[in-house]
Scaffold this active site. Structure first.
Site, PDB file in Angstrom:
ATOM      1  N   TYR A 139      -1.102  -9.234  -0.086  1.00 35.86           N
ATOM      2  CA  TYR A 139      -1.092 -10.390   0.812  1.00 35.86           C
ATOM      3  C   TYR A 139      -2.473 -10.821   1.294  1.00 35.86           C
ATOM      4  O   TYR A 139      -2.597 -11.847   1.956  1.00 35.86           O
ATOM      5  CB  TYR A 139      -0.220 -10.081   2.044  1.00 35.86           C
ATOM      6  CG  TYR A 139       1.263 -10.267   1.767  1.00 35.86           C
ATOM      7  CD1 TYR A 139       1.958  -9.377   0.952  1.00 35.86           C
ATOM      8  CD2 TYR A 139       1.962 -11.337   2.324  1.00 35.86           C
ATOM      9  CE1 TYR A 139       3.299  -9.555   0.689  1.00 35.86           C
ATOM     10  CE2 TYR A 139       3.316 -11.514   2.069  1.00 35.86           C
ATOM     11  CZ  TYR A 139       3.975 -10.625   1.254  1.00 35.86           C
ATOM     12  OH  TYR A 139       5.305 -10.808   1.000  1.00 35.86           O
ATOM     13  N   LYS A 190       5.441   2.536  -6.117  1.00 39.06           N
ATOM     14  CA  LYS A 190       5.490   2.499  -7.586  1.00 39.06           C
ATOM     15  C   LYS A 190       4.331   3.337  -8.103  1.00 39.06           C
ATOM     16  O   LYS A 190       3.516   2.873  -8.906  1.00 39.06           O
ATOM     17  CB  LYS A 190       5.386   1.054  -8.090  1.00 39.06           C
ATOM     18  CG  LYS A 190       6.698   0.325  -8.246  1.00 39.06           C
ATOM     19  CD  LYS A 190       7.714   0.964  -9.193  1.00 39.06           C
ATOM     20  CE  LYS A 190       7.356   0.750 -10.649  1.00 39.06           C
ATOM     21  NZ  LYS A 190       8.414   1.353 -11.538  1.00 39.06           N
ATOM     22  N   ASP A 223      12.042   0.663  -7.227  1.00 43.67           N
ATOM     23  CA  ASP A 223      13.127   0.120  -8.067  1.00 43.67           C
ATOM     24  C   ASP A 223      14.406   0.944  -7.861  1.00 43.67           C
ATOM     25  O   ASP A 223      15.495   0.399  -7.684  1.00 43.67           O
ATOM     26  CB  ASP A 223      12.717   0.031  -9.547  1.00 43.67           C
ATOM     27  CG  ASP A 223      12.035   1.294 -10.085  1.00 43.67           C
ATOM     28  OD1 ASP A 223      11.733   2.207  -9.287  1.00 43.67           O
ATOM     29  OD2 ASP A 223      11.808   1.359 -11.312  1.00 43.67           O
ATOM     30  N   ASP A 247       8.732  -6.705   1.971  1.00 41.78           N
ATOM     31  CA  ASP A 247       9.266  -8.072   2.007  1.00 41.78           C
ATOM     32  C   ASP A 247      10.539  -8.160   1.169  1.00 41.78           C
ATOM     33  O   ASP A 247      11.567  -8.671   1.618  1.00 41.78           O
ATOM     34  CB  ASP A 247       8.196  -9.039   1.484  1.00 41.78           C
ATOM     35  CG  ASP A 247       8.694 -10.466   1.448  1.00 41.78           C
ATOM     36  OD1 ASP A 247       9.310 -10.899   2.438  1.00 41.78           O
ATOM     37  OD2 ASP A 247       8.501 -11.146   0.418  1.00 41.78           O
ATOM     38  N   ASP A 251      14.890  -8.381   2.309  1.00 37.19           N
ATOM     39  CA  ASP A 251      15.851  -9.438   1.973  1.00 37.19           C
ATOM     40  C   ASP A 251      17.106  -8.796   1.378  1.00 37.19           C
ATOM     41  O   ASP A 251      18.232  -9.215   1.682  1.00 37.19           O
ATOM     42  CB  ASP A 251      15.262 -10.462   0.999  1.00 37.19           C
ATOM     43  CG  ASP A 251      14.713 -11.704   1.715  1.00 37.19           C
ATOM     44  OD1 ASP A 251      14.187 -11.561   2.841  1.00 37.19           O
ATOM     45  OD2 ASP A 251      14.818 -12.823   1.157  1.00 37.19           O
TER      46      ASP A 251
HETATM   47  C1  IPM Z   1       8.622 -12.983   5.318  1.00 37.96           C
HETATM   48  C2  IPM Z   1       8.235 -14.094   4.379  1.00 37.96           C
HETATM   49  C3  IPM Z   1       6.727 -14.191   4.230  1.00 37.96           C
HETATM   50  C4  IPM Z   1       6.245 -12.881   3.646  1.00 37.96           C
HETATM   51  C5  IPM Z   1       6.267 -15.389   3.375  1.00 37.96           C
HETATM   52  C6  IPM Z   1       6.688 -16.705   3.986  1.00 37.96           C
HETATM   53  C7  IPM Z   1       4.791 -15.402   3.123  1.00 37.96           C
HETATM   54  O1  IPM Z   1       8.881 -13.946   3.168  1.00 37.96           O
HETATM   55  O2  IPM Z   1       8.148 -12.986   6.478  1.00 37.96           O
HETATM   56  O3  IPM Z   1       9.438 -12.146   4.954  1.00 37.96           O
HETATM   57  O4  IPM Z   1       6.264 -12.682   2.428  1.00 37.96           O
HETATM   58  O5  IPM Z   1       5.816 -12.035   4.432  1.00 37.96           O
HETATM   59 MN    MN Z   2      10.398 -12.416   3.184  1.00 36.24          MN
END
Ligand code: IPM
Ligand code: MN
Ligand code: NAD
Length: 359
Positions: A139, A190, A223, A247, A251
């Site tokens: 990042y 990884k 993974d 990240d 999700d």
């Molecule tokens: C999150 C988002 C951000 C990240 C993006 C918008 C850059 O996906 O906060 O989870 O990857 O950190």
């Molecule tokens: Mn995210």
């Protein structure tokens, strides 16, 4: 007289302002009815502002947040009218990197059985916390493009991992586990492929683990972690991992909780200290197709405000917010994405009404 807690509110783009408006109602409740000394400061930043005058994240605002604020509540950033997302990166990374908020703490906790999408699993199987490194990794924006637009083009993003950055995040995960009586910390990497960067993670993890003899330190490739989380998430309690993997895994975690509308998060400088500002945001993004339609689920924002209340010194209020959200879900007083029929504001009305009767 200076207020005890200056809270910056940054709705941002898409559904961000809609969910932050509901979070703001909760903070107003605590200010008006519970006497919390909160000074709420709304920031006009995001895609609209950027398109108007090219402002992304002005230094005077960054400086005031760093010097005076206790917390920032962020909605989300990302708007199709700004395809390069310049404003989003400036603001989001300006906060995370600028304030050195090295631990992105993302609880993955299902609040109702019916929200868990896995066959044969219930809410008790989904309860772990991801500690995502938040100031380094892929990042940092180091790298570049060469011969762009030609057949020979090259694109590079460097993955930066420092001993300091890796160690402090891992330690934050162990400290959290110790404080909460958790038995296991998993580290996901990884190291089989990324032999330099993730060998550092691997080595550092087991070195730090020695300081926590009561906690079982387990390594898992990321993974395989994704595989296990879908197969059976119940053994996981605390997961420490790098920025990018954190990240992605959160999700996936949000899906286990019932969707992105149910996942809150905190960005903290984990060693805390008086006056140390932290930033709070739902895990979800700006969800452009939902924006302006009163469809966004505000629960993630309520849970996020709960995490903020712990940071401000009121952990019992975080527990209360979680209970209220669980209750609203159980009663079906929720948005469509989690099986209800209410709009964003009506969910806010329900939660605020319950909150006002909770004392
Ligand atoms: C999150 C988002 C951000 C990240 C993006 C918008 C850059 O996906 O906060 O989870 O990857 O950190
Ligand atoms: Mn995210
Ligand atoms: P997203 O999280 O916005 O949406 C993914 C899916 O989840 C969509 O189906 C969306 O409708 C649903 N969803 C998300 N939040 C919801 C909510 N509160 N209620 C109901 N449904 C919800 O992810 P995306 O579509 O990949 O990204 C959209 C934009 O947001 C992009 O510009 C991305 O970069 C940005 N983003 C920003 C942040 C942030 O600022 N912290 C986080 C993630 C994504």
């Amino acid at each position: 007289m200076a207020s005890k807690h200056l809270i910056a509110l940054l709705g941002g783009d898409g559904i961000g302002p809609e969910v932050v408006a509901q979070g703001e109602r909760v903070l107003e409740f605590y200010r008006e009815k519970r006497g919390l000394d909160l000074d709420l400061w709304s920031l006009d930043l995001g895609a609209d502002r950027y398109l108007k005058d090219k402002t992304t994240y002005p230094k005077p605002i960054a400086d005031r947040i760093a010097a005076e604020a206790s917390a920032v509540l962020l909605g989300a950033l990302g708007d199709p009218r700004v395809p390069g997302l310049e404003h989003a990166r400036d603001i989001l990374f300006g906060l995370r990197f600028g304030l050195d908020l090295y631990a992105n703490v993302r609880p993955v906790k299902a609040l109702a059985d019916r929200l868990v999408p896995l066959k044969g699993r219930t809410a008790k199987d989904v309860d772990f916390t991801v500690f995502r490194e938040n100031t380094e990794g892929i990042y940092v924006g180091m790298g570049g493009q060469f011969k762009r637009g030609t057949p020979d083009e090259i694109a590079i993003n460097e993955d930066v991992n420092t001993r300091k950055g890796v160690e402090r995040l891992i330690r934050a995960g162990f400290e959290f586990a110790k404080a909460r009586g958790k038995k296991t910390v998993h580290m996901a990497d990884k190291s089989n492929a990324m032999k330099h960067a993730h060998e550092l993670w691997y080595r550092c993890f087991f070195e730090v683990a020695k300081e926590y003899p009561g906690i079982d330190a387990k390594h898992v490739y990321v993974d395989a972690l994704c595989f296990y989380l879908v197969q059976d998430p119940s053994p996981f309690e605390v997961v420490v991992t790098c920025n990018l993997f954190g990240d992605i895994v959160t999700d996936l975690g949000a899906a286990l909780q019932g969707g992105l509308g149910m996942a809150g998060s905190a960005n903290v400088h984990a060693s805390g200290g008086p006056g140390r500002v932290a930033m709070f945001e739902p895990v979800h993004g700006s969800a452009p197709p939902l924006a302006g339609k009163d469809l966004a689920n505000p629960m993630a924002c309520f849970l996020t405000v709960g995490m903020m209340l712990t940071h401000l010194g009121y952990p019992e209020e975080e527990a209360r917010m979680e209970k209220l959200v669980s209750h609203a879900i159980a009663e079906g007083k929720c948005t469509q994405d989690v099986g209800g029929q209410l709009g964003t504001r009506a969910v806010g009305d329900f939660v605020l009404n319950e909150l006002s009767h909770a004392f």
